[in-house]
Scaffold this active site. Structure first.
Site, short mmCIF file in Angstrom:
data_model
loop_
_atom_site.label_atom_id
_atom_site.label_comp_id
_atom_site.label_asym_id
_atom_site.label_seq_id
_atom_site.Cartn_x
_atom_site.Cartn_y
_atom_site.Cartn_z
N CYS A 35 0.87 -1.18 0.00
CA CYS A 35 0.00 0.00 0.00
C CYS A 35 0.91 1.22 0.00
O CYS A 35 2.10 1.11 -0.27
CB CYS A 35 -0.96 -0.03 1.20
SG CYS A 35 -0.15 0.08 2.80
N ARG A 40 -1.29 -0.70 6.02
CA ARG A 40 -2.59 -1.26 5.63
C ARG A 40 -2.43 -2.63 4.97
O ARG A 40 -3.31 -3.48 5.07
CB ARG A 40 -3.34 -0.31 4.69
CG ARG A 40 -3.94 0.88 5.41
CD ARG A 40 -4.59 1.84 4.41
NE ARG A 40 -3.63 2.40 3.47
CZ ARG A 40 -2.91 3.51 3.71
NH1 ARG A 40 -3.07 4.18 4.82
NH2 ARG A 40 -2.07 3.96 2.81
#
Length: 75
Positions: A35, A40
């Site tokens: 990401c 994340r």
């Protein structure tokens, strides 16, 4: 947001399989998660890890680290 419930807990592996249904890969592929900054991407990685999968990797630096390194090729 895709991998968390409203109460902040993570979805299950079965829920993640449903989320990925119809996409152009299978869980037999080696999956690489990334990401923008890396944090994340750890969520689906850990869901798979806790479910016993090992055919995956995590690029924890994300695209941010990549774009800040002038020695790496442009997109």
């Amino acid at each position: 947001e895709d991998y968390t419930n409203e109460d902040g807990t993570y979805i299950t592996m079965d829920e993640m399989k449903e989320l990925w249904k119809g996409l152009d890969f299978t869980l037999e592929n080696h999956l690489a998660f990334y990401c923008g900054t890396g944090w994340r991407a750890t969520i689906p990685f850990l869901i798979m890890y806790e479910s016993g999968y090992t055919n995956m990797s995590l690029y924890d630096g994300g695209w941010f680290q990549w774009q800040m390194n002038n020695d790496l090729p442009d997109r």
